[in-house]
Design a protein around this motif. Structure first.
Motif, PDB file in Angstrom:
ATOM      1  N   ALA A  53     -41.570  39.710  68.156  1.00 36.50           N
ATOM      2  CA  ALA A  53     -41.116  40.310  66.896  1.00 36.50           C
ATOM      3  C   ALA A  53     -39.601  40.227  66.770  1.00 36.50           C
ATOM      4  O   ALA A  53     -38.884  40.084  67.766  1.00 36.50           O
ATOM      5  CB  ALA A  53     -41.564  41.770  66.836  1.00 36.50           C
ATOM      6  N   ALA A  54     -39.119  40.323  65.531  1.00 39.79           N
ATOM      7  CA  ALA A  54     -37.672  40.264  65.276  1.00 39.79           C
ATOM      8  C   ALA A  54     -36.950  41.362  66.053  1.00 39.79           C
ATOM      9  O   ALA A  54     -37.382  42.517  66.067  1.00 39.79           O
ATOM     10  CB  ALA A  54     -37.406  40.416  63.790  1.00 39.79           C
ATOM     11  N   VAL A  55     -35.860  41.002  66.711  1.00 40.30           N
ATOM     12  CA  VAL A  55     -35.071  41.950  67.492  1.00 40.30           C
ATOM     13  C   VAL A  55     -34.087  42.641  66.550  1.00 40.30           C
ATOM     14  O   VAL A  55     -33.278  41.986  65.898  1.00 40.30           O
ATOM     15  CB  VAL A  55     -34.306  41.234  68.628  1.00 40.30           C
ATOM     16  N   GLU A  56     -34.167  43.953  66.482  1.00 37.79           N
ATOM     17  CA  GLU A  56     -33.250  44.716  65.638  1.00 37.79           C
ATOM     18  C   GLU A  56     -32.110  45.258  66.493  1.00 37.79           C
ATOM     19  O   GLU A  56     -32.331  45.798  67.573  1.00 37.79           O
ATOM     20  CB  GLU A  56     -33.988  45.870  64.952  1.00 37.79           C
ATOM     21  N   VAL A  57     -30.895  45.110  65.984  1.00 37.16           N
ATOM     22  CA  VAL A  57     -29.689  45.472  66.743  1.00 37.16           C
ATOM     23  C   VAL A  57     -28.969  46.639  66.078  1.00 37.16           C
ATOM     24  O   VAL A  57     -28.841  46.700  64.859  1.00 37.16           O
ATOM     25  CB  VAL A  57     -28.733  44.267  66.844  1.00 37.16           C
ATOM     26  N   GLU A  58     -28.512  47.568  66.895  1.00 36.26           N
ATOM     27  CA  GLU A  58     -27.674  48.667  66.422  1.00 36.26           C
ATOM     28  C   GLU A  58     -26.296  48.537  67.073  1.00 36.26           C
ATOM     29  O   GLU A  58     -26.185  48.005  68.181  1.00 36.26           O
ATOM     30  CB  GLU A  58     -28.287  50.019  66.801  1.00 36.26           C
ATOM     31  N   THR A  59     -25.271  49.008  66.398  1.00 38.19           N
ATOM     32  CA  THR A  59     -23.917  48.951  66.954  1.00 38.19           C
ATOM     33  C   THR A  59     -23.316  50.351  67.072  1.00 38.19           C
ATOM     34  O   THR A  59     -23.706  51.268  66.346  1.00 38.19           O
ATOM     35  CB  THR A  59     -22.978  48.080  66.106  1.00 38.19           C
ATOM     36  N   PHE A  60     -22.389  50.487  68.009  1.00 36.71           N
ATOM     37  CA  PHE A  60     -21.628  51.717  68.162  1.00 36.71           C
ATOM     38  C   PHE A  60     -20.270  51.335  68.751  1.00 36.71           C
ATOM     39  O   PHE A  60     -20.051  50.176  69.099  1.00 36.71           O
ATOM     40  CB  PHE A  60     -22.366  52.735  69.046  1.00 36.71           C
TER      41      PHE A  60
END
Length: 191
Positions: free
Chosen positions: A91-98
């Motif tokens: 599945a598509a890899v979802e990325v979060e940033t901080f």
């Protein structure tokens, strides 16, 4: 007997290199979203592959049929999953940033100092946020981790060479333990 032999032979061929069942995998560029990925329905099993996320961002590995290969199979830039005939496992890899702050060692003051601008850290969606910074016992040989992104390396919190926290930009301020000892010494000198 001849019919039984044929059925048994066909089953062995299907299991060991004859007609192999196909699986579904998502295919597309590493930067693809769930909406832009294409489902390929006739991938040779048993695996699909996809990019991974490091603190610096998404790897360049494409979404594809088959297992990770070459250097990508061992350098952490590719993820292999076991596919099936109904839903793509990659599945598509979802990325979060901080944000976290980088530190550098100042050879004049002989101390670690925070870099002014915070760096952007990347994690897979749903991964806990952590920042790290040099601890009170960190000297110039300390191996500072990922420019402040992520948790401390194993054992470094206990030996006080690293301190970690769990909020966006949380490694910006000097912790109390960094200055409490000099403060006490200063107060005692006034008595």
């Amino acid at each position: 007997h001849q019919t039984s032999t044929f059925i048994l032979s066909s089953g062995i061929n299907a299991e060991y290199g004859g007609a192999r069942a196909t699986i579904r995998c998502n295919v597309g560029a590493s930067t693809s979203t769930a909406a832009s990925l294409t489902v390929k329905e006739d991938c040779a099993g048993p695996s699909c592959s996809s990019p991974t996320v490091s603190y610096t961002g998404l790897s360049s590995q494409n979404y594809a049929c088959g297992a990770c290969s070459g250097s990508a199979a061992t350098d952490g830039s590719c993820d292999t999953c076991t596919g099936n005939a109904s839903t793509p496992c990659n599945a598509a890899v979802e990325v979060e940033t901080f944000k976290c702050y980088d530190y550098s060692f100042n050879t004049t003051t002989n101390k670690w100092a925070k870099v002014t601008t915070a760096v952007t850290c990347h994690v897979k969606k749903g991964t806990a946020v952590h920042c790290n910074k040099p601890g009170e016992s960190a000297n110039k040989t300390y191996n500072f981790q990922h420019k402040g992104c992520g948790p401390c390396a194993a054992g470094t919190v206990n030996n006080k060479t690293c301190a970690q926290c769990d909020k966006d930009s949380c490694n910006s301020a000097v912790t109390l333990s960094f200055f409490i000892t000099p403060l006490i010494a200063c107060l005692l000198s006034l008595i």
